[in-house]
Design an enzyme around this catalytic site. Structure first.
Site: not given
Length: 182
Positions: A53, A55-57
């Protein structure tokens, strides 16, 4: 969740590389427990809504990966990234992110996340049950500091990010004022 809370003891179903298997997919199943990951160590655990996803990546995982040497200087033995995704997805994401420092933990059934009180519905995004974004400093299986994004709720229209960022956790480790620490 707050400081002083002992992590729930669960079993994580992981896939680990085993070169003796050979072929294009040299992995085998290996069950690991909460104790396997956390006993006798001081670690940063961060959990997020999903592998791959935005923001996570783009921010959270790369920030912890790049910041690992500085976290180590602050007495952190390991950094773990957890998501309510299966081991196949988490391993592929780790490979895609070229991780060398952060280890991924697959909470495929969401059992750990549920017992942490962080399991939320994200049906509004087509995700189903996932983890609310948080981070924690954990020493020997006990939470030392807790960093939870505001607004914990099912089908939250936003994905808040900042409190659980590597920068904010580092501020706390250095004794500086950090956001929303419990």
């Amino acid at each position: 969740m707050k400081a002083g809370f002992k992590l729930p003891e669960v079993t994580f179903h992981t896939r680990v590389r085993d070169e003796s298997i050979g072929g294009d997919n040299p992995f085998k199943w290996e069950d690991k427990t909460t104790s396997d990951y956390f006993a006798g160590k001081r670690v940063v655990l961060f959990s997020l809504p999903g592998a791959f996803t935005p923001t996570c990546s783009t921010y959270q995982l790369p920030g912890f990966e790049k910041g690992f040497p500085e976290f180590k200087e602050q007495g952190i033995d390991a950094i773990y990234c957890m998501s309510v995704n299966d081991s196949f997805v988490m391993n592929k994401w780790a490979q895609n992110q070229e991780l060398e420092n952060v280890q991924v933990i697959p909470d495929g059934s969401g059992e750990f996340t549920r017992r942490m009180g962080m399991l939320v519905r994200k049906d509004n995004l087509g995700f189903g049950l996932r983890s609310w974004r948080y981070a924690a400093v954990v020493k020997d299986g006990v939470i030392e500091a807790w960093f939870e994004e505001p607004g914990l709720s099912d089908n939250h229209p936003e994905d808040p990010y900042g409190v659980s960022s590597p920068e904010n956790v580092m501020k706390w480790l250095k004794g500086e004022e950090a956001e929303a620490v419990a």
